[in-house]
Design an enzyme around this catalytic site. Structure first.
Site, PDB file in Angstrom:
ATOM      1  N   GLU A   1     -41.087  16.521   7.661  1.00 20.09           N
ATOM      2  CA  GLU A   1     -39.962  17.536   6.976  1.00 20.09           C
ATOM      3  C   GLU A   1     -40.932  19.078   6.903  1.00 20.09           C
ATOM      4  OE1 GLU A   1     -37.166  18.414   7.453  1.00 20.09           O
ATOM      5  OE2 GLU A   1     -36.553  16.775   7.016  1.00 20.09           O
TER       6      GLU A   1
ATOM      7  N   GLU B   1     -48.871  -4.120  -0.845  1.00 23.11           N
ATOM      8  CA  GLU B   1     -48.934  -2.714  -1.644  1.00 23.11           C
ATOM      9  C   GLU B   1     -50.170  -3.454  -2.772  1.00 23.11           C
ATOM     10  OE1 GLU B   1     -46.506  -4.652  -5.253  1.00 23.11           O
ATOM     11  OE2 GLU B   1     -45.434  -2.930  -3.769  1.00 23.11           O
TER      12      GLU B   1
END
Length: 294
Positions: A77, A108
């Site tokens: 954004e 991960e």
């Protein structure tokens, strides 16, 4: 129905539909309350981010799984909302950003990938590293490597005294309660992470001068809707009609701050000089512009 902030005494799948949804909503609202104690650390993180952007350094987001998705949403954004240059934002997600909804869990644990990704970090950069447990191997290794390379570390975890906080410049604890589905950190933990990340980036945008009277004065108007929004912002701040606002935007290549000053009557060169003098803070520029044009 009223929201019930009560402990879950039955598994959520054993509740009626109405009660299950009420418990879900209550857990989300409780997750929001977990952000309040972290305001000071969030403020510190925002200053680190704003300072890095001002210096031309890079803001790195690093995480795995659902925490990575929260980080990705915030990072993506920033160029549109605050026109932060794309080359000053980097996203490092364990296993890469998923393009087909597939996120293998084993990534991960990949310490080599984390260390390799962190080699993109340079002295003076900022790394925002997120892990619900605060023990995710990818997050820990990325933070460790980034810090060794001279980065300032913003660590976000949902557990107090998390291992991720060791050596962090800003340690943000979001102590969310147990999840309504045990272990599904995309729920309460993810909500708190998203809120904290949004607050960091929004406050950083304000510190950078990209918000004026609650408006996005440094937005990137790259579509019809946003060009209309930019014109409305210029018209409102400069006190001109929509035609004059649109003309100023066209003259300045749709630079909303610059167009606002031009719409007040300044030449483009003088407007640019004011923005440079006041580090892009429009309020101070407008005060000077008013003195120059009266």
């Amino acid at each position: 129905m009223p929201v019930r902030h009560t402990p879950i005494h039955q598994p959520i799948d054993a509740l009626s539909e109405t009660d299950a949804l009420g418990v879900m909503l209550a857990s989300q609202m409780d997750a929001l309350s977990a952000v309040a104690p972290a305001l000071a650390a969030i403020a510190a993180a925002a200053h680190l981010v704003a300072d890095a952007v001002t210096r031309g350094a890079v803001v790195h987001y690093a995480a795995a799984g659902s925490s990575g998705l929260m980080a990705l949403a915030d990072a993506c954004e920033l160029p549109g909302t605050f026109r932060i240059p794309q080359d000053q934002i980097r996203v490092h997600m364990a296993g890469g950003v998923p393009v087909n909804g597939h996120m293998p869990g084993g990534t991960e644990d990949d310490l080599t990938e984390a260390a390799t990704a962190a080699r993109a970090v340079k002295d003076g950069d900022v790394a925002i590293v997120v892990s619900a447990s605060g023990t995710t191997p990818y997050a820990l290794r990325f933070a460790e490597t980034a810090a060794a390379r001279g980065a300032r570390i913003v660590a976000i975890a949902n557990v107090a005294n998390a291992a991720l906080f060791k050596g962090a410049d800003s340690a943000i604890t979001l102590a969310t309660a147990g999840e309504v589905i045990d272990g599904s950190t995309r729920l309460g933990a993810g909500t708190a992470q998203k809120v904290a990340l949004n607050m960091i980036s929004t406050r950083a945008g304000i510190l950078l001068g990209h918000v004026h009277d609650g408006m996005m004065v440094n937005l990137n108007p790259d579509n019809i809707k946003l060009r209309g929004r930019a014109a409305g912002i210029v018209a409102r701040i400069a006190g001109v009609d929509s035609a004059a606002a649109e003309q100023a935007l066209q003259q300045t290549g749709y630079d909303t701050k610059l167009a606002t000053l031009v719409a007040t009557g300044l030449e483009i060169g003088a407007a640019r000089a004011l923005l440079d003098r006041h580090a892009g803070h429009l309020r101070a520029c407008l005060a000077d512009a008013n003195a120059l044009t009266t």
